[in-house]
Motif scaffolding. Sequence first.
Motif, PDB file in Angstrom:
ATOM      1  N   LEU A 107       0.828  -1.211   0.000  1.00 56.37           N
ATOM      2  CA  LEU A 107       0.000   0.000   0.000  1.00 56.37           C
ATOM      3  C   LEU A 107       0.860   1.259   0.000  1.00 56.37           C
ATOM      4  O   LEU A 107       0.541   2.236  -0.680  1.00 56.37           O
ATOM      5  N   LEU A 108       1.945   1.254   0.756  1.00 57.87           N
ATOM      6  CA  LEU A 108       2.842   2.406   0.759  1.00 57.87           C
ATOM      7  C   LEU A 108       3.492   2.604  -0.602  1.00 57.87           C
ATOM      8  O   LEU A 108       3.621   3.734  -1.074  1.00 57.87           O
ATOM      9  N   ILE A 109       3.901   1.525  -1.224  1.00 55.53           N
ATOM     10  CA  ILE A 109       4.512   1.621  -2.556  1.00 55.53           C
ATOM     11  C   ILE A 109       3.508   2.161  -3.565  1.00 55.53           C
ATOM     12  O   ILE A 109       3.826   3.050  -4.354  1.00 55.53           O
ATOM     13  N   LEU A 110       2.284   1.666  -3.523  1.00 56.10           N
ATOM     14  CA  LEU A 110       1.237   2.160  -4.419  1.00 56.10           C
ATOM     15  C   LEU A 110       0.957   3.640  -4.161  1.00 56.10           C
ATOM     16  O   LEU A 110       0.810   4.427  -5.096  1.00 56.10           O
ATOM     17  N   GLY A 111       0.901   4.030  -2.894  1.00 57.04           N
ATOM     18  CA  GLY A 111       0.673   5.430  -2.550  1.00 57.04           C
ATOM     19  C   GLY A 111       1.768   6.335  -3.072  1.00 57.04           C
ATOM     20  O   GLY A 111       1.501   7.424  -3.592  1.00 57.04           O
ATOM     21  N   LEU A 112       3.022   5.901  -2.962  1.00 59.60           N
ATOM     22  CA  LEU A 112       4.139   6.696  -3.480  1.00 59.60           C
ATOM     23  C   LEU A 112       4.087   6.816  -5.000  1.00 59.60           C
ATOM     24  O   LEU A 112       4.370   7.877  -5.556  1.00 59.60           O
ATOM     25  N   ILE A 113       3.732   5.748  -5.668  1.00 57.93           N
ATOM     26  CA  ILE A 113       3.616   5.791  -7.132  1.00 57.93           C
ATOM     27  C   ILE A 113       2.539   6.784  -7.542  1.00 57.93           C
ATOM     28  O   ILE A 113       2.745   7.604  -8.443  1.00 57.93           O
ATOM     29  N   ILE A 114       1.393   6.734  -6.877  1.00 66.85           N
ATOM     30  CA  ILE A 114       0.300   7.665  -7.201  1.00 66.85           C
ATOM     31  C   ILE A 114       0.723   9.098  -6.903  1.00 66.85           C
ATOM     32  O   ILE A 114       0.484  10.004  -7.707  1.00 66.85           O
ATOM     33  N   TYR A 115       1.358   9.328  -5.762  1.00 65.01           N
ATOM     34  CA  TYR A 115       1.776  10.682  -5.378  1.00 65.01           C
ATOM     35  C   TYR A 115       2.713  11.289  -6.417  1.00 65.01           C
ATOM     36  O   TYR A 115       2.524  12.420  -6.871  1.00 65.01           O
ATOM     37  N   PHE A 116       3.747  10.548  -6.809  1.00 64.81           N
ATOM     38  CA  PHE A 116       4.714  11.099  -7.753  1.00 64.81           C
ATOM     39  C   PHE A 116       4.139  11.228  -9.158  1.00 64.81           C
ATOM     40  O   PHE A 116       4.505  12.129  -9.910  1.00 64.81           O
TER      41      PHE A 116
ATOM     42  N   LEU B 236       3.970  14.795 -11.149  1.00 65.48           N
ATOM     43  CA  LEU B 236       4.565  15.001 -12.467  1.00 65.48           C
ATOM     44  C   LEU B 236       3.548  15.533 -13.469  1.00 65.48           C
ATOM     45  O   LEU B 236       3.888  16.329 -14.344  1.00 65.48           O
ATOM     46  N   ILE B 237       2.306  15.079 -13.347  1.00 67.41           N
ATOM     47  CA  ILE B 237       1.282  15.462 -14.314  1.00 67.41           C
ATOM     48  C   ILE B 237       0.770  16.870 -14.061  1.00 67.41           C
ATOM     49  O   ILE B 237       0.536  17.632 -14.995  1.00 67.41           O
ATOM     50  N   ARG B 238       0.612  17.233 -12.773  1.00 67.55           N
ATOM     51  CA  ARG B 238       0.035  18.532 -12.445  1.00 67.55           C
ATOM     52  C   ARG B 238       0.967  19.656 -12.888  1.00 67.55           C
ATOM     53  O   ARG B 238       2.157  19.638 -12.622  1.00 67.55           O
ATOM     54  N   LYS B 239       0.402  20.625 -13.562  1.00 65.96           N
ATOM     55  CA  LYS B 239       1.191  21.754 -14.049  1.00 65.96           C
ATOM     56  C   LYS B 239       1.260  22.822 -12.964  1.00 65.96           C
ATOM     57  O   LYS B 239       0.294  23.061 -12.266  1.00 65.96           O
ATOM     58  N   PRO B 240       2.397  23.492 -12.853  1.00 65.94           N
ATOM     59  CA  PRO B 240       2.481  24.568 -11.866  1.00 65.94           C
ATOM     60  C   PRO B 240       1.602  25.742 -12.283  1.00 65.94           C
ATOM     61  O   PRO B 240       1.357  25.971 -13.463  1.00 65.94           O
ATOM     62  N   ALA B 241       1.134  26.485 -11.293  1.00 67.48           N
ATOM     63  CA  ALA B 241       0.285  27.647 -11.576  1.00 67.48           C
ATOM     64  C   ALA B 241       1.104  28.702 -12.311  1.00 67.48           C
ATOM     65  O   ALA B 241       2.203  29.058 -11.900  1.00 67.48           O
ATOM     66  N   THR B 242       0.575  29.173 -13.391  1.00 64.33           N
ATOM     67  CA  THR B 242       1.268  30.198 -14.160  1.00 64.33           C
ATOM     68  C   THR B 242       0.492  31.489 -14.081  1.00 64.33           C
ATOM     69  O   THR B 242      -0.727  31.501 -13.954  1.00 64.33           O
ATOM     70  N   HIS B 243       1.208  32.570 -14.176  1.00 69.24           N
ATOM     71  CA  HIS B 243       0.580  33.885 -14.141  1.00 69.24           C
ATOM     72  C   HIS B 243      -0.023  34.154 -15.509  1.00 69.24           C
ATOM     73  O   HIS B 243       0.672  34.178 -16.515  1.00 69.24           O
ATOM     74  N   SER B 244      -1.329  34.356 -15.539  1.00 70.57           N
ATOM     75  CA  SER B 244      -1.977  34.598 -16.822  1.00 70.57           C
ATOM     76  C   SER B 244      -2.105  36.094 -17.055  1.00 70.57           C
ATOM     77  O   SER B 244      -2.338  36.875 -16.147  1.00 70.57           O
ATOM     78  N   GLY B 245      -1.942  36.500 -18.262  1.00 72.67           N
ATOM     79  CA  GLY B 245      -2.065  37.907 -18.622  1.00 72.67           C
ATOM     80  C   GLY B 245      -0.733  38.631 -18.528  1.00 72.67           C
ATOM     81  O   GLY B 245       0.244  38.128 -17.976  1.00 72.67           O
ATOM     82  N   PRO B 246      -0.680  39.836 -19.073  1.00 75.72           N
ATOM     83  CA  PRO B 246       0.579  40.573 -19.116  1.00 75.72           C
ATOM     84  C   PRO B 246       0.960  41.201 -17.778  1.00 75.72           C
ATOM     85  O   PRO B 246       2.095  41.589 -17.590  1.00 75.72           O
ATOM     86  N   GLY B 247       0.059  41.326 -16.828  1.00 76.58           N
ATOM     87  CA  GLY B 247       0.371  41.933 -15.544  1.00 76.58           C
ATOM     88  C   GLY B 247      -0.213  43.325 -15.446  1.00 76.58           C
ATOM     89  O   GLY B 247      -1.024  43.758 -16.261  1.00 76.58           O
ATOM     90  N   THR B 248       0.226  44.050 -14.424  1.00 75.44           N
ATOM     91  CA  THR B 248      -0.264  45.409 -14.227  1.00 75.44           C
ATOM     92  C   THR B 248       0.359  46.333 -15.272  1.00 75.44           C
ATOM     93  O   THR B 248       1.396  46.009 -15.860  1.00 75.44           O
ATOM     94  N   PRO B 249      -0.229  47.495 -15.487  1.00 82.66           N
ATOM     95  CA  PRO B 249       0.356  48.440 -16.455  1.00 82.66           C
ATOM     96  C   PRO B 249       1.786  48.841 -16.103  1.00 82.66           C
ATOM     97  O   PRO B 249       2.617  49.012 -16.994  1.00 82.66           O
TER      98      PRO B 249
END
Length: 97
Positions: free
Chosen positions: A43-52, A56-69
């Motif tokens: 179960l621990l091995i399966l949990g680690l596989i799922i976690y990693f 890997l699949i989840r994308k980091p949050a990116t700043h959308s748009g050009p920003g403030t003026p």
Amino acid sequence: MQYLTTFANWCSGPGFGHGAGFGGWSGNMSMGLGLPFGGIVPLLILGLIIYFTVRLIRKPATHSGPGTPVDVLKRRYASGEIDRETYRAMKDELRNS
């Protein structure tokens, strides 16, 4: 249902996961490796596989748009699009509005 019974009888001999044969699961052994805590290790091995995998699949949050003026103005000045006087004039105009 008869197929399951036939398969269970065929697999019940020593050496096929039962008894002391090859791949035996005796007592508190985990996957025949001699590790304690029988069901916890897989179960621990399966949990680690799922976690990693999710990490890997989840994308980091990116700043959308050009920003403030002001950010756009700083970027244009840094890239050389506008000169210093234009930068200061536009920055003052943004502050006053």
